[in-house]
Enzyme design. Sequence first.
Site, PDB file in Angstrom:
ATOM      1  N   SER A  31      23.027   7.041   1.543  1.00 44.00           N
ATOM      2  CA  SER A  31      23.840   7.971   0.753  1.00 44.00           C
ATOM      3  C   SER A  31      23.131   8.388  -0.522  1.00 44.00           C
ATOM      4  CB  SER A  31      25.129   7.280   0.306  1.00 44.00           C
ATOM      5  OG  SER A  31      25.893   6.889   1.393  1.00 44.00           O
TER       6      SER A  31
ATOM      7  N   GLU B 262      23.788  16.236   5.682  1.00 40.45           N
ATOM      8  CA  GLU B 262      22.756  16.630   4.724  1.00 40.45           C
ATOM      9  C   GLU B 262      21.412  16.195   5.295  1.00 40.45           C
ATOM     10  OE1 GLU B 262      23.621  16.399  -0.005  1.00 40.45           O
ATOM     11  OE2 GLU B 262      24.198  14.628   1.085  1.00 40.45           O
TER      12      GLU B 262
ATOM     13  N   HIS C 297      21.907  12.484   6.675  1.00 43.15           N
ATOM     14  CA  HIS C 297      23.051  11.877   5.978  1.00 43.15           C
ATOM     15  C   HIS C 297      24.371  12.447   6.515  1.00 43.15           C
ATOM     16  CE1 HIS C 297      25.501  11.518   2.024  1.00 43.15           C
ATOM     17  NE2 HIS C 297      25.655  10.439   2.763  1.00 43.15           N
TER      18      HIS C 297
ATOM     19  N   ASN D 228      26.921  13.445  -2.822  1.00 50.13           N
ATOM     20  CA  ASN D 228      27.282  12.268  -3.624  1.00 50.13           C
ATOM     21  C   ASN D 228      26.891  12.391  -5.090  1.00 50.13           C
ATOM     22  OD1 ASN D 228      28.630  10.851  -1.634  1.00 50.13           O
ATOM     23  ND2 ASN D 228      26.722  10.083  -0.762  1.00 50.13           N
TER      24      ASN D 228
HETATM   25  N1  LIG Z   1      30.942   4.877   3.750  1.00 51.66           N
HETATM   26  C1  LIG Z   1      30.640   6.152   3.640  1.00 51.66           C
HETATM   27  O1  LIG Z   1      31.516   6.979   3.334  1.00 51.66           O
HETATM   28  C2  LIG Z   1      29.231   6.619   3.891  1.00 51.66           C
HETATM   29  C3  LIG Z   1      28.994   7.986   4.068  1.00 51.66           C
HETATM   30  C4  LIG Z   1      27.682   8.413   4.351  1.00 51.66           C
HETATM   31  C5  LIG Z   1      26.652   7.491   4.411  1.00 51.66           C
HETATM   32  N2  LIG Z   1      26.921   6.159   4.198  1.00 51.66           N
HETATM   33  C6  LIG Z   1      25.798   5.212   4.291  1.00 51.66           C
HETATM   34  O2  LIG Z   1      25.819   4.619   5.571  1.00 51.66           O
HETATM   35  C7  LIG Z   1      25.276   3.287   5.492  1.00 51.66           C
HETATM   36  C8  LIG Z   1      26.276   2.316   6.091  1.00 51.66           C
HETATM   37  O3  LIG Z   1      27.509   2.407   5.391  1.00 51.66           O
HETATM   38  P1  LIG Z   1      28.890   1.962   6.061  1.00 51.66           P
HETATM   39  O4  LIG Z   1      29.962   2.641   5.279  1.00 51.66           O
HETATM   40  O5  LIG Z   1      28.826   2.117   7.526  1.00 51.66           O
HETATM   41  O6  LIG Z   1      28.903   0.394   5.683  1.00 51.66           O
HETATM   42  P2  LIG Z   1      29.620  -0.811   6.460  1.00 51.66           P
HETATM   43  O7  LIG Z   1      29.737  -1.902   5.453  1.00 51.66           O
HETATM   44  O8  LIG Z   1      30.841  -0.332   7.172  1.00 51.66           O
HETATM   45  O9  LIG Z   1      28.549  -1.218   7.599  1.00 51.66           O
HETATM   46  C9  LIG Z   1      27.277  -1.695   7.305  1.00 51.66           C
HETATM   47  C10 LIG Z   1      26.785  -2.471   8.512  1.00 51.66           C
HETATM   48  O10 LIG Z   1      25.404  -2.815   8.293  1.00 51.66           O
HETATM   49  C11 LIG Z   1      25.205  -4.066   8.890  1.00 51.66           C
HETATM   50  N3  LIG Z   1      23.993  -4.702   8.395  1.00 51.66           N
HETATM   51  C12 LIG Z   1      23.779  -5.343   7.226  1.00 51.66           C
HETATM   52  N4  LIG Z   1      22.520  -5.829   7.177  1.00 51.66           N
HETATM   53  C13 LIG Z   1      21.932  -5.482   8.350  1.00 51.66           C
HETATM   54  C14 LIG Z   1      20.659  -5.720   8.918  1.00 51.66           C
HETATM   55  N5  LIG Z   1      19.724  -6.390   8.248  1.00 51.66           N
HETATM   56  N6  LIG Z   1      20.393  -5.232  10.149  1.00 51.66           N
HETATM   57  C15 LIG Z   1      21.333  -4.546  10.831  1.00 51.66           C
HETATM   58  N7  LIG Z   1      22.571  -4.292  10.349  1.00 51.66           N
HETATM   59  C16 LIG Z   1      22.863  -4.756   9.129  1.00 51.66           C
HETATM   60  C17 LIG Z   1      26.465  -4.849   8.521  1.00 51.66           C
HETATM   61  O11 LIG Z   1      26.609  -5.991   9.347  1.00 51.66           O
HETATM   62  C18 LIG Z   1      27.541  -3.795   8.746  1.00 51.66           C
HETATM   63  O12 LIG Z   1      28.046  -3.838  10.068  1.00 51.66           O
HETATM   64  C19 LIG Z   1      24.937   3.055   4.015  1.00 51.66           C
HETATM   65  O13 LIG Z   1      23.589   3.365   3.784  1.00 51.66           O
HETATM   66  C20 LIG Z   1      25.856   4.049   3.319  1.00 51.66           C
HETATM   67  O14 LIG Z   1      25.397   4.426   2.058  1.00 51.66           O
HETATM   68  C21 LIG Z   1      28.184   5.709   3.961  1.00 51.66           C
END
Ligand SMILES: NC(=O)c1ccc[n+]([C@@H]2O[C@H](COP(=O)([O-])OP(=O)(O)OC[C@H]3O[C@@H](n4cnc5c(N)ncnc54)[C@H](O)[C@@H]3O)[C@@H](O)[C@H]2O)c1
Length: 293
Positions: free
Chosen positions: A121, A154, A142, A192
Site C-alpha cells: 500500500s 494502481e 496495488h 493512500n
Molecule cells: N487492507 C487493505 O485495505 C489493503 C488495501 C490494499 C493493499 N493492502 C496491502 O495488502 C497487503 C496485505 O494486507 P491485508 O489487508 O491482506 O493483511 P492481512 O493481515 O489480512 O493478511 C496478511 C497475511 O500475510 C500473511 N503473512 C505474514 N507473514 C507472511 C510470510 N512471511 N509469508 C507469507 N505470508 C505471510 C499473514 O499470515 C496474513 O494471512 C499489505 O501489503 C497491505 O498494505 C491492503
Amino acid sequence: MGIELKKIGVIGAGQMGSGIAHVCALAGFDVMLSDISMDRIESGLASINGNMARQVQKGQISEADRDGALGRLSAAPDIDMLADVDMVIESAVENEQIKRKIFSQLCPILKPEAILATNTSSISITRLAASTDRPERFIGIHFMNPVPIMELVELVRGIATEDETFELAKGFVRKVGKKMAVAEDFPAFMVNRILLPMINEAIYTLYEGVGSVESIDTAMKLGANHPMGPLQLADFIGLDTCLSIMQVLYEGLADSKYRPCPLLVKYVEAGWLGRKTQRGFYDYRGDVPVPTR
Ligand SMILES: NC(=O)c1ccc[n+]([C@@H]2O[C@H](COP(=O)([O-])OP(=O)(O)OC[C@H]3O[C@@H](n4cnc5c(N)ncnc54)[C@H](O)[C@@H]3O)[C@@H](O)[C@H]2O)c1
C-alpha cells in the site's frame, strides 16, 4: 525474455491476498495461494468460497464460473511450490522486512523470466525491487479492498521496471476486469497518500475529544457524502495496515503532518486491529457493530 501469464502465485492469504486469488481464478488464471501456515491458507480459501457463493446468489457469476474458478485454485503451504508460476503477487503484511525476506526466499526458486509484483500500500517499489534479483521484472500492482468489488488498481513502476513488465501488468489488470491508474513511486502512491492522512486526522479528531466514533463517522457520511465513515473505513482496512502506511508517509516524506495519531498506535499495540480481530473503533462481536469510544 517474453512470458505469457497463465499461472499466478499469491503470497499472503489475508483479506487482500484471498481477494486477489479470487479475481485471478475467476479471470481464468491458475492460482496458487501461499501463507505462513495451512490454517491461514484454508481460511483464505474459505472466504473465497463464501464470497463466490454470494456472487452466484446475486447473479453476478454463474455456478459454472464459480466451479471453474475454484478448480483453478490450489494451496501452496511451501513457498517452493511456486517454482513454475509466471507471476507472483506478494500480499503479505505491510512490513518491509517481511516482504524482503519473502523475496529472498522466492527469487532463487522462480523462473528467471517470472514477474514479481507486490500489492504494498505504501512501500517504495524501487527499494523492494532492489532487494530482488530482477528489479527490471518487478512492479507494484496495488489492488483496493475488497478486491472483488473495487474497480481500481494502481500500477507503480520502480525506477528499473522494464516496459515489457509494465505492459504485462497492464494486460493482467485488464484481464482481471479492473481499471488502472498509473502512479509514480512515491510513499503511499496516490490513493493512500490522500486517503490515509484523512483517516489519521479522523483519529486525531476522536483523540482530542472533538467527537465520538459515531459522530465523526456520521459527520463524514452525511456532511461529505462519503459512503462509509473514516473510522469504519480504518477498521475495514486494518489498523495495523493504516499505521504502517502513516509511518511510511511520515518517514518517507519527512513531514510532521503525517505523524501517526498516538491513539492509532495504542489500538495497534492492544491488538485491536479492526474487523479482522473483531475489535477496532467498533466492536464487531455482536449482531451490530458497537462504537468503542
Ligand atoms: N487492507 C487493505 O485495505 C489493503 C488495501 C490494499 C493493499 N493492502 C496491502 O495488502 C497487503 C496485505 O494486507 P491485508 O489487508 O491482506 O493483511 P492481512 O493481515 O489480512 O493478511 C496478511 C497475511 O500475510 C500473511 N503473512 C505474514 N507473514 C507472511 C510470510 N512471511 N509469508 C507469507 N505470508 C505471510 C499473514 O499470515 C496474513 O494471512 C499489505 O501489503 C497491505 O498494505 C491492503
